[in-house]
Write an enzyme that holds these catalytic residues in place. Structure first.
Site, PDB file in Angstrom:
ATOM      1  N   ILE A  58       0.854  -1.189   0.000  1.00 40.76           N
ATOM      2  CA  ILE A  58       0.000   0.000   0.000  1.00 40.76           C
ATOM      3  C   ILE A  58       0.890   1.239   0.000  1.00 40.76           C
ATOM      4  CG2 ILE A  58      -1.829   1.233   1.244  1.00 40.76           C
ATOM      5  CD1 ILE A  58      -2.652  -1.435   2.501  1.00 40.76           C
ATOM      6  N   GLU A  59       0.760   2.044  -1.037  1.00 44.61           N
ATOM      7  CA  GLU A  59       1.589   3.253  -1.190  1.00 44.61           C
ATOM      8  C   GLU A  59       0.732   4.453  -0.787  1.00 44.61           C
ATOM      9  OE1 GLU A  59       4.790   3.096  -2.385  1.00 44.61           O
ATOM     10  OE2 GLU A  59       4.887   1.103  -3.300  1.00 44.61           O
ATOM     11  N   ILE A  60       1.126   5.131   0.295  1.00 38.81           N
ATOM     12  CA  ILE A  60       0.185   6.040   0.968  1.00 38.81           C
ATOM     13  C   ILE A  60       0.231   7.498   0.529  1.00 38.81           C
ATOM     14  CG2 ILE A  60       0.091   4.662   3.070  1.00 38.81           C
ATOM     15  CD1 ILE A  60       2.077   6.692   4.316  1.00 38.81           C
TER      16      ILE A  60
END
Ligand SMILES: [Zn+2]
Length: 530
Positions: free
Chosen positions: A493-495
């Site tokens: 997950i790239e926030i």
């Protein structure tokens, strides 16, 4: 009959030991006793009266107890009720002890005395002055007031060390009347219920505090927090360690703390489990050094979930206690502590700073650094067809270099071994670049449907875009390895929106937390059905 006599002898004996303290012969402590006061044969309510004072006079204290002094006027020796005598405190006396069961202490605030807690007998306290009714103790620039009534001069030594300063200032709350101990474990006093306790450090199950100007400790599990951690800050490895240990120390009944390994330079890699669920899922963060904002996401989840678990309260549409008692979450907030320390503190903050500088092309600006401290990109070091992975960096570099072999690094080994030691139903691996979700590593059939479905749901929760499969052969990513080995879902997950080759600015925090705060609750709930 015999037994009865023996019992009463025992009780009398214990009374003496427990409640009567001798006063050193060389020190003369004096009480003033008014006219008409009874002097008793023994220190109890059934005692016969020895004499009644015929005038106001001074008596020497021989022994003390909470309710009676043993006193002598040179001719008569007996017991007087402490309430019916007045201990004399000459100005020259610089220390006192409590003889009552306890006495309160106060600070002066807006002209009023504010009760702060209690102090107990058995310990000497220094005093810096007095009023008619109070001892005055200087604590920093604060004045502490202790009633003179219930105290007396003492021959005990003031055996206290100066309190340490807090490295990470933190205030927790006392669940109930909170016992305060000296570092050696003597009872010093109490803090009242809901009292905000400033924590200066951790000593195992105890929190280090400053109790009326001396180093002291309180049991951590009698403390709780309303909001331990704020996300809009840069969090160092020491701070991550501190918050993780504090959450565990406050809530040992539903958390578990593990050190899953050490970084190359020996920094602890911590994992904290929250919840009693037999099923488990795994969240990890900051495998990439400059992406340390992901540590904040996990710490804030740990903070929020544990508080609402403790309070058994609803939160964001979930009941954290119910969720986590079905599926516990393991959090590993900082997988690459050396790299994070290098990014945040520069080459002087790590042991291998000179090596890192060389790898960094001679630059001492490490803002772009993603690898571990010796230039291996940990998210290219896991073995999902690692040998087929082809990256541009062929030697140690600030990013991409996959290492001399799969799992060559202590950090990737630690995560691999931890994952292999448990039975995680899913793994969320937190990174920062691009607000996207990676999920594909050649799954087929029902696994493919399950995992693309899960990615879609997390996408709806966060607003991040699900990436289409790229059908690449060869990967070193931890999530790809998890998918391949465990046949279970793992999302990367790239926030953050792309911010260039540097850490995510802390100003992005509110949006990031809004997008991610439910992810732990959602993932645990989802895993419950599998
Ligand atoms: Zn990353």
């Amino acid at each position: 009959m015999c037994r009865k006599i023996w019992y009463s002898a025992l009780i009398v004996c214990f009374c003496k030991i427990l409640f009567i303290s001798p006063v050193k012969a060389e020190e003369q402590f004096v009480v003033e006793i008014e006219k008409g006061i009874s002097i008793f044969v023994s220190p109890d309510s059934t005692s016969t009266i020895l004499t009644v004072t015929s005038q106001k006079s001074n008596w020497t204290i021989l022994h003390t107890s909470p309710n009676y002094f043993e006193v002598s006027n040179g001719e008569i020796q007996g017991y007087v009720k402490t309430k019916e005598s007045h201990v004399l405190f000459p100005e020259t006396v610089k220390k006192f002890e409590v003889y009552a069961a306890s006495v309160p202490y106060y600070i002066l605030k807006n002209g009023k005395l504010l009760e702060k807690g209690n102090i107990f007998p058995g310990v000497a306290w220094k005093r810096d002055g007095q009023t008619d009714e109070y001892h005055i103790i200087h604590v920093g620039n604060q004045l502490v007031y202790v009633p003179i009534e219930g105290t007396m001069p003492t021959s005990l030594e003031v055996n206290a060390s100066a309190p340490r300063k807090a490295v990470i200032p933190t205030t927790l709350l006392a669940e109930n009347h909170l016992p305060v101990f000296s570092p050696e474990g003597e009872r010093l006093g109490t803090y009242p219920r809901s009292y905000p306790v400033a924590i200066n450090g951790i000593d195992g199950e105890y929190a280090i505090v400053n109790f009326i100007g001396r180093e002291a400790k309180v049991p951590f599990n009698l403390l709780y927090s309303k909001d331990l951690f704020q996300g809009a800050q840069t969090v160092s490895h020491s701070e991550m360690s501190f918050y993780t240990q504090v959450i565990h120390a406050m809530y040992p009944e539903f958390t578990e703390l593990k050190q899953i390994g050490l970084s190359l330079e020996g920094r602890a890699i911590y994992a904290l489990k929250i919840g009693k669920g037999k099923k488990e899922v795994l969240f990890d963060a900051a495998l990439h050094a400059r992406e340390h904002m992901t540590t904040n996401v996990l710490l804030e989840m740990m903070d929020s979930y544990s508080i609402h678990y403790r309070n058994n309260a609803s939160w964001a549409g979930y009941k954290p206690r119910e969720v986590l008692d079905k599926v516990a979450i393991w959090f590993v907030p900082m997988m690459n502590p050396d790299g994070v320390t290098l990014v945040q503190g520069g080459m002087k903050a790590v042991k291998n700073g000179e090596l890192a500088r060389k790898i960094n092309g001679g630059s001492t600006n490490f803002a772009r650094w993603k690898s571990n401290v010796r230039g291996v990109d940990l998210n290219n070091n896991f073995d999902s067809e690692w040998s087929a992975l082809n990256v541009s960096a062929k030697k140690p570099a600030y990013h991409l270099y996959k290492g001399p072999k799969a799992f060559s690094e202590p950090e990737s080994q630690a995560l691999r071994d931890f994952i292999n030691s448990r039975d995680f139903l899913s793994n969320m691996s937190y990174h920062t670049s691009g607000q996207v979700i990676y999920w594909f590593n050649w799954q087929k059939g029902s696994d493919l449907n399950r995992d693309v479905g899960l990615a879609g749901k997390v996408s709806r929760l966060t607003g991040y875009r699900v990436l289409d499969p790229m059908y690449l052969i060869g990967s070193g990513s931890s999530a790809d390895w998890f998918i391949q080995e465990k046949k279970r879902p793992a999302l990367t997950i790239e926030i953050s929106p792309f911010v260039g080759d540097r850490p995510v600015p802390t100003s992005y925090w509110p949006a990031i937390w809004k997008q991610n705060h439910k992810v732990g609750m959602f993932i645990a709930t989802e895993a419950a059905s599998r």
